[in-house]
Design a protein around this motif. Sequence first.
Motif, short mmCIF file in Angstrom:
data_model
loop_
_atom_site.label_atom_id
_atom_site.label_comp_id
_atom_site.label_asym_id
_atom_site.label_seq_id
_atom_site.Cartn_x
_atom_site.Cartn_y
_atom_site.Cartn_z
N ASP A 487 0.85 -1.19 0.00
CA ASP A 487 0.00 0.00 0.00
C ASP A 487 0.88 1.24 0.00
OD1 ASP A 487 -2.38 -1.30 0.03
OD2 ASP A 487 -2.60 -1.26 2.22
N LEU A 488 0.43 2.26 -0.69
CA LEU A 488 1.15 3.53 -0.61
C LEU A 488 0.65 4.29 0.62
CD1 LEU A 488 1.15 4.83 -4.31
CD2 LEU A 488 2.85 3.42 -3.13
N LYS A 489 1.58 4.77 1.42
CA LYS A 489 1.22 5.67 2.52
C LYS A 489 2.08 6.91 2.38
CE LYS A 489 0.71 4.69 7.01
NZ LYS A 489 1.25 4.18 8.28
N THR A 490 1.46 8.07 2.52
CA THR A 490 2.25 9.29 2.38
C THR A 490 2.43 9.98 3.73
OG1 THR A 490 0.28 10.56 1.84
CG2 THR A 490 1.53 9.67 0.00
N ALA A 491 3.51 10.67 3.84
CA ALA A 491 3.74 11.51 5.02
C ALA A 491 4.01 12.93 4.52
CB ALA A 491 4.94 11.00 5.80
N TRP A 492 3.43 13.90 5.19
CA TRP A 492 3.60 15.31 4.80
C TRP A 492 4.28 16.01 5.97
CZ3 TRP A 492 3.27 17.83 0.37
CH2 TRP A 492 3.17 19.23 0.37
#
Length: 495
Positions: A487-492
Amino acid sequence: MLDPDRIEALRNQPQAPASHVIGGELRPASDGAVLEVISPIDGSLLTTVPKGTREDAEAAIAAARRAFDEGGWPEMAPAARKKILLKWADLIEANALELAVLGVRDNGTEIGMALKAEPMSAVATIRYYAEAIDKIGGEIAPTAPGNLGLVHKEPAGVVGAIVPWNFPLMIGAWKLGPALAAGCTVVLKPAETASLTLLRIAELALEAGLPAGVLNVVTGEGAVVGDAIARSMEVDVLVFTGSGATGRRLLEASAQSNMKRVYLELGGKSPNIVFADAPDLDEAVKVSANGIFRNSGQVCVAGSRLLVERSLHDAFIEKLSAFTETMKVGDPLDPAVSAGAVNSLRQLEQNLAFVEEARAQGRTIVTGGTRILQETGGYYMAPTIVTDVKPDDRIAREEVFGPVLAVLPFDTEDEAVAIANGTDYGLAAAVWTGNLSRAHRMIRRIRAGVVHVNTYGGSDLTVPLGGVKQSGNGHDKSLHAFEKYLDLKTAWIKL
Ligand code: NAD
């Protein structure tokens, strides 16, 4: 590797009743029930497998959930997972002939093909994904300065994998290799008539050091064990190879439970299109025959519709039926055999019913059309060529999944495209032509996951396999297979 004496010794080896592999343990069904394993070679009782209950499926899912959430597999360094998976592949390779013969006794595939396409293909697949997993990473998104956008790839969780009876190790490994390498844990449900080799490689996985619960195999009926996996709230991703009817049920089960992602590799009615300008007709004849008749047509990408340009039709069919009649059908443990047994009596009867319907419609059975070698007790069918088929005939639209070739003539390229695209399926196709421009036009115009040119069925692990239309979604093989399990998980991050 195909030592006839060893094959003979393995042919008669008694098989103890098999067990589920759940949470690192070998277990019978919770109520002790079993399914008989009948060998299609001679109709004899080979052994039994557990007839799994819903409780068995739930126990396996709980074990996979614990192994994912608490067992450390997803957190393990990719290089460490790789080491275990490579050891597993080595163990499968060391047992390749035993596994191949066991699989043939269980499902009837000819031994030469089984050895390559089953254990050795599983070995190559597991190695490929094990080697790949520490070479792919996340991304830093090209944001404006002042922020950092990170894109992680995380293991998707617990994977339910439901596989069919043709090529269980190959297709099973296409799911297990990338899923396990990605850090997922798995509950695998083999087909009722091809469970033994998948149970055996799950035992070898434990021997290789795969932690308990990371790979669980539960045997039994699709409507019980498969349905429990499909409806589970604890399964995150469902991957399936099999029939469209079951695929539809899995989508419903997902919608009615936790909306798990469902990836389907379904059947085909793949057109093999021969133009009069094909460069080598003898090669086209031989490859087309093998493209439908090997493994008695029980191949998802089988070229089951032959479309021949009318000016070539009669000459091509004459050569094709002459070649087909030289193909040796019979005992799949005889290395000289070109096509082994049909997987089950049910499948054999289904194949024959398609032929009878075509005969009743006035279509011509050029060769085959009958059950053969009945005296062996096994399930064998003569390779069958049916001509004068019309595009709307059931034999031209529905997957037989047996050694039955439907032949349709065409006059123009447009007509060939219309017939080729005129079914619900879109898995594979082939075009035989010496005209480069036509080959490229056809590649674009045929709606299929793969279009072969001047060959049929060739591929390798680096090339994705998947269908369009009602042949499914998503891809097995190649690095693209990881997309299902990561799964793609993003962090900002504000800097
Ligand atoms: P099938 O759909 O009957 O069974 C496949 C698997 O699904 C088995 O394990 C079965 O037990 C399970 N199952 C059956 N009913 C279920 C249910 N209600 N819920 C959950 N699971 C269930 O297909 P099959 O007869 O085993 O296999 C032959 C089919 O598979 C053919 O149509 C063939 O084309 C297709 N196939 C496709 C590919 C591909 O890559 N696209 C490869 C091989 C086979």
